[in-house]
Motif scaffolding. Structure first.
Motif, mmCIF file in Angstrom:
data_model
loop_
_atom_site.group_PDB
_atom_site.id
_atom_site.type_symbol
_atom_site.label_atom_id
_atom_site.label_comp_id
_atom_site.label_asym_id
_atom_site.label_seq_id
_atom_site.Cartn_x
_atom_site.Cartn_y
_atom_site.Cartn_z
ATOM 1 N N ARG A 166 0.848 -1.116 -0.167
ATOM 2 C CA ARG A 166 0.157 0.073 0.025
ATOM 3 C C ARG A 166 0.910 1.176 0.208
ATOM 4 O O ARG A 166 1.754 1.552 0.876
ATOM 5 N N ILE A 168 1.091 4.953 0.604
ATOM 6 C CA ILE A 168 0.145 5.957 1.137
ATOM 7 C C ILE A 168 0.448 7.399 1.280
ATOM 8 O O ILE A 168 1.754 7.743 1.522
ATOM 9 N N TYR A 170 -0.503 10.924 3.261
ATOM 10 C CA TYR A 170 -1.195 11.497 4.235
ATOM 11 C C TYR A 170 -1.337 13.084 4.085
ATOM 12 O O TYR A 170 -0.132 13.695 3.889
ATOM 13 N N LEU A 185 -4.313 7.873 10.523
ATOM 14 C CA LEU A 185 -4.957 6.460 10.210
ATOM 15 C C LEU A 185 -5.136 6.117 11.863
ATOM 16 O O LEU A 185 -4.096 6.260 12.712
ATOM 17 N N HIS A 188 -5.318 0.334 14.763
ATOM 18 C CA HIS A 188 -5.781 -0.622 14.268
ATOM 19 C C HIS A 188 -4.618 -1.766 14.603
ATOM 20 O O HIS A 188 -3.488 -1.470 14.992
ATOM 21 N N ASP A 190 -2.912 -5.079 12.270
ATOM 22 C CA ASP A 190 -2.947 -5.404 10.598
ATOM 23 C C ASP A 190 -3.302 -6.872 10.616
ATOM 24 O O ASP A 190 -3.083 -7.397 11.370
ATOM 25 N N VAL A 197 7.096 -1.447 7.070
ATOM 26 C CA VAL A 197 6.686 -0.384 6.771
ATOM 27 C C VAL A 197 7.893 0.538 6.665
ATOM 28 O O VAL A 197 8.960 0.523 7.406
ATOM 29 N N GLN A 199 8.522 4.393 6.715
ATOM 30 C CA GLN A 199 7.974 5.735 7.039
ATOM 31 C C GLN A 199 8.955 6.849 6.654
ATOM 32 O O GLN A 199 10.194 6.637 6.857
ATOM 33 N N HIS A 245 -1.629 -0.044 16.627
ATOM 34 C CA HIS A 245 -0.857 1.090 16.299
ATOM 35 C C HIS A 245 -1.727 2.067 15.486
ATOM 36 O O HIS A 245 -2.913 2.045 15.019
ATOM 37 N N ARG A 255 2.855 13.496 4.604
ATOM 38 C CA ARG A 255 3.442 12.237 5.038
ATOM 39 C C ARG A 255 3.329 11.116 4.048
ATOM 40 O O ARG A 255 2.343 10.976 3.503
ATOM 41 N N SER A 257 4.320 6.960 2.995
ATOM 42 C CA SER A 257 4.584 5.762 3.759
ATOM 43 C C SER A 257 4.356 4.794 2.614
ATOM 44 O O SER A 257 3.590 4.591 1.848
ATOM 45 N N ALA A 259 3.455 0.516 3.044
ATOM 46 C CA ALA A 259 3.208 -0.488 3.874
ATOM 47 C C ALA A 259 3.158 -1.934 3.149
ATOM 48 O O ALA A 259 2.069 -1.927 2.237
ATOM 49 N N PHE A 261 2.589 -5.837 3.395
ATOM 50 C CA PHE A 261 1.453 -6.932 4.066
ATOM 51 C C PHE A 261 1.872 -8.220 3.424
ATOM 52 O O PHE A 261 1.714 -8.639 2.257
ATOM 53 N N GLU A 306 -9.071 -0.389 7.873
ATOM 54 C CA GLU A 306 -8.390 -0.583 8.764
ATOM 55 C C GLU A 306 -8.595 -0.039 10.315
ATOM 56 O O GLU A 306 -8.149 -0.349 11.209
HETATM 57 O O1 LIG Z 1 1.809 4.753 7.361
HETATM 58 C C1 LIG Z 1 2.324 4.090 8.162
HETATM 59 O O2 LIG Z 1 3.435 4.331 8.671
HETATM 60 C C2 LIG Z 1 1.425 2.865 8.710
HETATM 61 C C3 LIG Z 1 0.497 2.531 8.106
HETATM 62 C C4 LIG Z 1 -0.233 1.339 8.511
HETATM 63 O O3 LIG Z 1 -0.211 0.685 9.672
HETATM 64 C C5 LIG Z 1 -1.050 0.393 7.920
HETATM 65 O O4 LIG Z 1 -1.202 0.788 6.469
HETATM 66 O O5 LIG Z 1 -1.623 -0.597 8.362
#
Ligand SMILES: O=C(O)CCC(=O)C(=O)O
Ligand SMILES: [Fe+2]
Length: 320
Positions: A166, A168, A170, A185, A188, A190, A197, A199, A245, A255, A257, A259, A261, A306
């Motif tokens: 993913r 991301i 922000y 976010l 949640h 995962d 991750v 970041q 988290h 921001r 990032s 992620a 999985f 999430e």
């Molecule tokens: O953006 C992040 O640093 C973490 C994102 C996250 O925890 C997630 O996508 O499950």
């Protein structure tokens, strides 16, 4: 909105492709038990790869919303999650393995002038690095759980794992007080076995302690963050912790990032091997099919994929 900043936590850092000595293995085991989070170096993602991925992703996010929605939840592609689903500030593109190139292509085609194949090539490289890393991380986590567990369980249990990424973005709100932070976010866990991750230097990732306190995971140059997900928590009979988290944002600071999985195959039956349960322990999870848990989460979260109150404990836990 309240002040959301926490206290910092120092997570151990592991050189992931080096053989881990007994003292590193015990520190890894402790980190997985207490926090479900640790850092890794020697991960093979060069600055150049990261910078290219960052700059092309940024261009993708900068496209007008109507273009991005061509890959959105109501289109046939469904790789784009617009803002106001996970949170008002979160948007993402999903790229799935094992063929990261063609999966990336579906979103990349939104980009102008041949950047699409460059973007897809880069994602292919990033996806294959993450795949290789995930396999190694599972191996060392198994090693940290007991003698020879990596040889006993890797092939039989983890060979069919698959991964998705993913990307991301922000976008923070502008109308908040100085020094105030907001959730990019929400809290949640995962739904993965493990998550890797990346970041950026903004930071903002926080883990919740067993006592319920938010702790900052500060960005650490050259390292990636790894966390244990729900599937691994259930598979290990709760020996490994899938921690809650969240991500907090600072005023005016965008921001970015990534992620990744790493998950069990949808059809896999998750059932802790008896050697891992141990004779003196009880099973704390009922056996379940991976896809059934994913469905449970999706149906409870009403699209907020999430943001959860419920986790694998509520789904398959044997203790009230
Ligand atoms: O953006 C992040 O640093 C973490 C994102 C996250 O925890 C997630 O996508 O499950
Ligand atoms: Fe997460």
């Amino acid at each position: 909105m309240s002040k959301l900043s926490g206290t910092s936590i120092e997570l151990p850092v592991f050189d992931i492709f080096k053989p881990l000595n007994p003292s590193s293995l015990s520190s890894l085991s402790l980190a997985c038990k207490e926090w479900g989070f640790f850092h890794i170096t020697n991960h093979g993602v060069s600055k150049d790869l990261y910078n290219k991925l960052y700059s092309l992703s940024t261009q993708l996010f900068k496209l007008p919303l109507e273009s991005k929605l061509k890959a959105g939840p109501s289109s046939s592609i469904k790789t784009y999650t617009p803002r106001f689903i996970a949170s008002p500030f979160f948007e993402s593109f999903r790229v799935s393995g094992p063929d990261f190139f063609s999966s990336a292509q579906s979103s990349a085609l939104l980009l102008p002038n041949q950047q699409d194949s460059e973007f897809s090539e880069i994602l292919k490289e990033y996806g294959s690095k993450m795949t290789e890393l995930s396999k190694r991380i599972i191996e060392v986590v198994l090693m940290s759980m007991g003698e020879n567990f990596e040889n006993k369980f890797y092939d039989s249990e983890f060979r069919n794992c698959h991964g998705y990424l993913r990307i991301i973005n922000y976008t923070p709100p502008a109308n908040v007080e100085e020094e105030e932070e907001v959730e990019g976010l929400g809290m949640h866990t995962d739904m993965s076995c493990i998550t890797i991750v990346c970041q950026d230097q903004t930071g903002g990732l926080q883990v919740r302690s067993k006592e319920g306190k938010w702790m900052d995971i500060n960005p650490c140059e050259g390292t990636l963050v790894v966390n244990i997900g729900d599937l691994m928590q259930a598979w290990s009979n709760g020996k490994l912790r899938s921690s809650q988290h969240r991500v907090v944002l600072k005023r005016f600071v965008n921001r970015f990032s990534l992620a990744f999985f790493w998950c069990f195959d949808d059809k896999k039956l998750i059932y802790t091997p008896k050697e891992i349960v141990g004779e003196e322990h009880l099973r704390v999870y009922k056996p379940f099919i991976c896809a059934d848990y994913l469905k449970f989460r999706e149906s409870r979260e009403e699209g907020k994929f999430e943001k959860v109150g419920l986790t694998v404990k509520d789904f398959a836990g044997t203790e009230g």
